[in-house]
Enzyme design. Structure first.
Site, PDB file in Angstrom:
ATOM      1  N   HIS A   1       0.839  -1.208   0.000  1.00 59.81           N
ATOM      2  CA  HIS A   1       0.000   0.000   0.000  1.00 59.81           C
ATOM      3  C   HIS A   1       0.870   1.253   0.000  1.00 59.81           C
ATOM      4  CE1 HIS A   1      -3.130  -2.645   2.172  1.00 59.81           C
ATOM      5  NE2 HIS A   1      -3.590  -2.421   0.965  1.00 59.81           N
TER       6      HIS A   1
ATOM      7  N   LYS B   1     -15.456  -7.472   5.452  1.00 56.63           N
ATOM      8  CA  LYS B   1     -14.089  -7.970   5.598  1.00 56.63           C
ATOM      9  C   LYS B   1     -13.723  -8.225   7.059  1.00 56.63           C
ATOM     10  CE  LYS B   1     -11.914  -6.203   1.417  1.00 56.63           C
ATOM     11  NZ  LYS B   1     -10.776  -5.454   0.894  1.00 56.63           N
TER      12      LYS B   1
ATOM     13  N   ARG C   1      -2.219  -6.533  -8.059  1.00 59.02           N
ATOM     14  CA  ARG C   1      -1.169  -7.499  -7.737  1.00 59.02           C
ATOM     15  C   ARG C   1      -1.196  -8.682  -8.682  1.00 59.02           C
ATOM     16  NH1 ARG C   1      -3.124  -8.502  -1.830  1.00 59.02           N
ATOM     17  NH2 ARG C   1      -4.890  -8.736  -3.187  1.00 59.02           N
TER      18      ARG C   1
ATOM     19  N   SER D   1      -3.108  -7.866   2.944  1.00 60.92           N
ATOM     20  CA  SER D   1      -3.364  -7.621   4.370  1.00 60.92           C
ATOM     21  C   SER D   1      -3.880  -8.876   5.054  1.00 60.92           C
ATOM     22  CB  SER D   1      -4.362  -6.476   4.540  1.00 60.92           C
ATOM     23  OG  SER D   1      -3.814  -5.267   4.096  1.00 60.92           O
TER      24      SER D   1
END
Length: 165
Positions: free
Chosen positions: A18, A42, A96, A134
């Protein structure tokens, strides 16, 4: 006219990937708004206030001539409404892997229907950060693994503190 870019995300926690995107995005716009999103689906480990504080602390380290000003704001509701409220002309997203592209491609198409005047720009993750997520960093930390290469020392401390409780 000032170019305002918005980089939205959950940042639970902010990773070196990030932070790499923050720094690269700062070269493309005059002002970078980092929208720290509420996303209960999440099930974030860190509260919204904690995530905003972590992102602000990491962004405070990023400055220099020719780089954008940064504002870190909590983000509620629909992305495009938030972007409009911030005056953003650009949504910045990091990619990614192929799975990221498929999800982002669909989101971009929907967002364009909501506001065709806001462009989405994708930045490829640096190869050092392409596998960093993450979710995986949290899992490694929770199992006692070494996360030093994935997050800053401050974020590592915050993560380890969470898992000690």
């Amino acid at each position: 006219m000032r170019r305002i870019g918005l980089y939205p995300g959950t940042f639970d926690p902010p990773t070196n990937g990030h932070i790499d995107i923050f720094g690269r995005a700062m070269k493309l716009v005059d002002e970078l708004v980092i929208g720290v999103a509420v996303n209960e689906s999440k099930k974030p480990l860190f509260s919204l206030d904690e995530r905003v504080a972590m992102v602000k602390a990491e962004c405070a380290k990023l400055n220099g001539p020719g780089l954008a000003e940064i504002r870190v704001l909590p983000m509620h509701g629909l992305l495009m409404k938030f972007a409009e409220a911030c005056g953003a002309q650009i949504i910045l997203r990091g990619l990614r892997a192929v799975q990221d592209f498929e999800y982002e491609f669909q989101m971009t198409a929907m967002n364009e229907q909501l506001n065709p005047d806001i462009e989405t720009v994708f930045l490829m993750a640096d190869v050092r950060h392409q596998a960093v997520a993450s979710r995986l960093v949290k899992e490694i930390a929770s199992l006692g693994g070494n996360i030093s290469s994935f997050v800053t020392p401050e974020v590592k401390t915050a993560l380890l503190e969470k898992y000690r409780k």
